[in-house]
Design a protein around this motif. Structure first.
Motif, PDB file in Angstrom:
ATOM      1  N   VAL A 109      47.498  47.771   8.412  1.00 22.33           N
ATOM      2  CA  VAL A 109      48.079  46.436   8.575  1.00 22.33           C
ATOM      3  C   VAL A 109      49.580  46.480   8.343  1.00 22.33           C
ATOM      4  O   VAL A 109      50.363  45.883   9.098  1.00 22.33           O
ATOM      5  CB  VAL A 109      47.408  45.444   7.611  1.00 22.33           C
ATOM      6  N   PHE A 110      49.996  47.190   7.307  1.00 19.36           N
ATOM      7  CA  PHE A 110      51.423  47.261   6.988  1.00 19.36           C
ATOM      8  C   PHE A 110      52.210  47.916   8.123  1.00 19.36           C
ATOM      9  O   PHE A 110      53.275  47.430   8.520  1.00 19.36           O
ATOM     10  CB  PHE A 110      51.620  48.040   5.684  1.00 19.36           C
ATOM     11  N   ILE A 111      51.697  49.011   8.660  1.00 16.37           N
ATOM     12  CA  ILE A 111      52.397  49.712   9.740  1.00 16.37           C
ATOM     13  C   ILE A 111      52.445  48.856  10.998  1.00 16.37           C
ATOM     14  O   ILE A 111      53.479  48.774  11.681  1.00 16.37           O
ATOM     15  CB  ILE A 111      51.714  51.062  10.017  1.00 16.37           C
ATOM     16  N   ILE A 112      51.339  48.179  11.327  1.00 17.07           N
ATOM     17  CA  ILE A 112      51.311  47.328  12.517  1.00 17.07           C
ATOM     18  C   ILE A 112      52.324  46.198  12.409  1.00 17.07           C
ATOM     19  O   ILE A 112      53.039  45.882  13.377  1.00 17.07           O
ATOM     20  CB  ILE A 112      49.893  46.773  12.728  1.00 17.07           C
ATOM     21  N   CYS A 113      52.422  45.583  11.237  1.00 17.40           N
ATOM     22  CA  CYS A 113      53.278  44.402  11.079  1.00 17.40           C
ATOM     23  C   CYS A 113      54.764  44.748  10.986  1.00 17.40           C
ATOM     24  O   CYS A 113      55.594  43.890  11.317  1.00 17.40           O
ATOM     25  CB  CYS A 113      52.841  43.617   9.834  1.00 17.40           C
ATOM     26  N   TRP A 114      55.116  45.953  10.527  1.00 15.50           N
ATOM     27  CA  TRP A 114      56.517  46.235  10.255  1.00 15.50           C
ATOM     28  C   TRP A 114      57.113  47.390  11.047  1.00 15.50           C
ATOM     29  O   TRP A 114      58.323  47.630  10.943  1.00 15.50           O
ATOM     30  CB  TRP A 114      56.705  46.503   8.758  1.00 15.50           C
ATOM     31  N   SER A 115      56.308  48.116  11.817  1.00 23.15           N
ATOM     32  CA  SER A 115      56.891  49.195  12.626  1.00 23.15           C
ATOM     33  C   SER A 115      57.836  48.651  13.686  1.00 23.15           C
ATOM     34  O   SER A 115      58.841  49.294  14.035  1.00 23.15           O
ATOM     35  CB  SER A 115      55.774  50.016  13.285  1.00 23.15           C
ATOM     36  N   SER A 116      57.554  47.443  14.202  1.00 22.27           N
ATOM     37  CA  SER A 116      58.445  46.842  15.200  1.00 22.27           C
ATOM     38  C   SER A 116      59.822  46.553  14.610  1.00 22.27           C
ATOM     39  O   SER A 116      60.835  46.621  15.329  1.00 22.27           O
ATOM     40  CB  SER A 116      57.824  45.554  15.749  1.00 22.27           C
ATOM     41  N   ASN A 117      59.895  46.244  13.313  1.00 20.38           N
ATOM     42  CA  ASN A 117      61.196  46.012  12.679  1.00 20.38           C
ATOM     43  C   ASN A 117      62.043  47.266  12.668  1.00 20.38           C
ATOM     44  O   ASN A 117      63.256  47.220  12.934  1.00 20.38           O
ATOM     45  CB  ASN A 117      60.995  45.516  11.246  1.00 20.38           C
ATOM     46  N   ILE A 118      61.419  48.387  12.347  1.00 21.60           N
ATOM     47  CA  ILE A 118      62.162  49.647  12.307  1.00 21.60           C
ATOM     48  C   ILE A 118      62.627  50.037  13.711  1.00 21.60           C
ATOM     49  O   ILE A 118      63.781  50.473  13.896  1.00 21.60           O
ATOM     50  CB  ILE A 118      61.276  50.751  11.693  1.00 21.60           C
ATOM     51  N   ILE A 119      61.768  49.872  14.688  1.00 19.28           N
ATOM     52  CA  ILE A 119      62.152  50.196  16.070  1.00 19.28           C
ATOM     53  C   ILE A 119      63.277  49.276  16.542  1.00 19.28           C
ATOM     54  O   ILE A 119      64.268  49.731  17.142  1.00 19.28           O
ATOM     55  CB  ILE A 119      60.933  50.073  17.005  1.00 19.28           C
ATOM     56  N   ASN A 120      63.141  47.976  16.274  1.00 23.02           N
ATOM     57  CA  ASN A 120      64.155  47.025  16.701  1.00 23.02           C
ATOM     58  C   ASN A 120      65.498  47.298  16.041  1.00 23.02           C
ATOM     59  O   ASN A 120      66.550  47.254  16.703  1.00 23.02           O
ATOM     60  CB  ASN A 120      63.682  45.605  16.373  1.00 23.02           C
TER      61      ASN A 120
END
Length: 395
Positions: free
Chosen positions: A249-260
């Protein structure tokens, strides 16, 4: 959603990459944030409310149950901040336009921009620290080193570090003032570091701590009865799956922040971000920006699913009084008076046997409590460990 770009936008001389994402269809983006945060907020509260057919359980000795609730509270309060900020952004466009006014006389637009952004960052950063504390506490519980006293230390570390990093990053970003932020990327780097440090800590440290905890659980199960049966193996697997769901859940919710953020940093280093060669990079940054608006607020509800599973729709709002354990007290009293003092050696012998049984029972009880805490929310272990609604799990 939670991003350091929200604070950067409060500077009138904001960088072009921040201007790109925050001015791209703001009504649509804010509407997406409101919808996602509202759904997550309602479903999270529904998950935490007591359900019919479940009875309250006694206060657990471990503090991990309390940490799980505090993580959900941080997500709920952070979601409220997203709803409030996005609602003002949509409903008062003239008010929002004054944020970009240089040397303006109205301080309320800047105060709203800074205050709402800090609220969102602080609550989600505190949630990251609480998630790290949960991994630490789970490991300590298996090692028999955790207790109620550790929750005080967790509060000091979580709120102290969250506030310290947030204030330090904001102070560096808005130096010398909000109306005249320094130009260039260098002055904003400390703010981005303080924002993403707890997130990266969870991504790196929590899998290691969870892995060590799972290894310790196997030893704990073997030591309970001296054997490692299929039931113990299944319980260990369920705890491992639970930790996996939390990290998923943590990776799904916040991986987009790191990529962005990586894409926006790349755009900032280009002389002209509007050039045609960078079109794909700009589109990818905007797409991940919208994804952040959906996934960041949904973390609260998804975490409750990872923590407790689906708890159902049927709520039980009746107040249930806590029962006093008279039976255990009377049993203890009878045990203390079982052997009257007739012969001294006989009393000492019986006392030693009684103390040995008490120590064995206490050790077994501690093991069961540790396993019960670690397996809360697993459907298969609920029958064996009497799992109840989250609102009753130690609060």
């Amino acid at each position: 959603m939670a991003s350091p770009r929200l604070e950067t936008y409060c500077c009138p001389n904001r960088d072009a990459a921040t201007q790109l994402v925050l001015t791209f269809q703001p009504e649509v983006f804010c509407g997406v944030c409101i919808g996602s945060a509202s759904v997550s907020l309602l479903l999270s509260i529904l998950q935490l409310l007591p359900k019919q057919g479940q009875s309250p359980r006694k206060m657990p000795k471990a503090s991990s149950s309390t940490i799980l609730l505090l993580i959900s509270v941080c997500d709920i309060l952070g979601g409220l901040g997203i709803i409030f900020r996005s609602t003002v952004w949509i409903g008062f466009p003239d008010f929002i336009a004054n944020i970009s006014v240089v040397n303006g006389t109205d301080v309320w637009p800047s105060a709203f921009c800074v205050g709402s952004a800090m609220w969102i960052q602080l609550l989600y950063s505190a949630g990251f620290w609480w998630l790290f504390c949960y991994a630490v506490d789970s490991y300590l519980v298996v090692r028999r080193s955790a207790g109620l006293s550790t929750i005080v230390l967790y509060h000091m570390m979580t709120w102290g570090l969250a506030i310290l990093l947030c204030v330090e990053g904001i102070a560096m970003l808005y130096y010398p003032s909000v109306d005249s932020c320094e130009n260039g990327l260098q002055h904003a780097i400390p703010h981005y570091i303080t924002t993403y440090a707890p997130l990266l800590l969870v991504l790196v440290a929590n899998p290691i701590l969870f892995r060590r905890t799972v290894t310790g659980v196997a030893s704990l199960l073997k030591g309970r009865q001296g054997i490692y049966t299929e039931n113990e193996r299944r319980l260990g697997t369920e705890i491992q799956i639970r930790f996996f769901k939390i990290m998923l859940v943590f990776i799904i919710c916040w991986s987009s922040n790191i990529i962005n953020e990586s894409l926006l940093f790349y755009l900032e280093m280009q002389p002209d971000i509007n050039g045609n060669p960078l079109k794909n990079v700009r589109n990818a940054a905007l797409i991940t920006w919208i994804i952040m608006g959906v996934l960041n607020p949904m973390q609260g509800f998804l975490f409750t699913l990872a923590f407790y599973g689906w708890t159902g729709w049927k709520m039980n709002l009746k107040w249930q009084k806590r029962e006093i354990p008279w039976e255990s007290m009377s049993t203890s009293a009878v045990a203390d008076n079982d052997y009257p003092s007739a012969v001294g050696s006989s009393v000492n012998y019986q006392s030693n046997i009684h103390d040995s049984k008490k120590m064995t029972a206490a050790s077994s009880q501690q093991t069961d409590e540790a396993l019960s805490m670690l397996s809360e929310g697993n459907t298969a272990s609920d029958d064996r460990l009497s799992r109840n609604s989250p609102i009753y799990q130690g609060w």
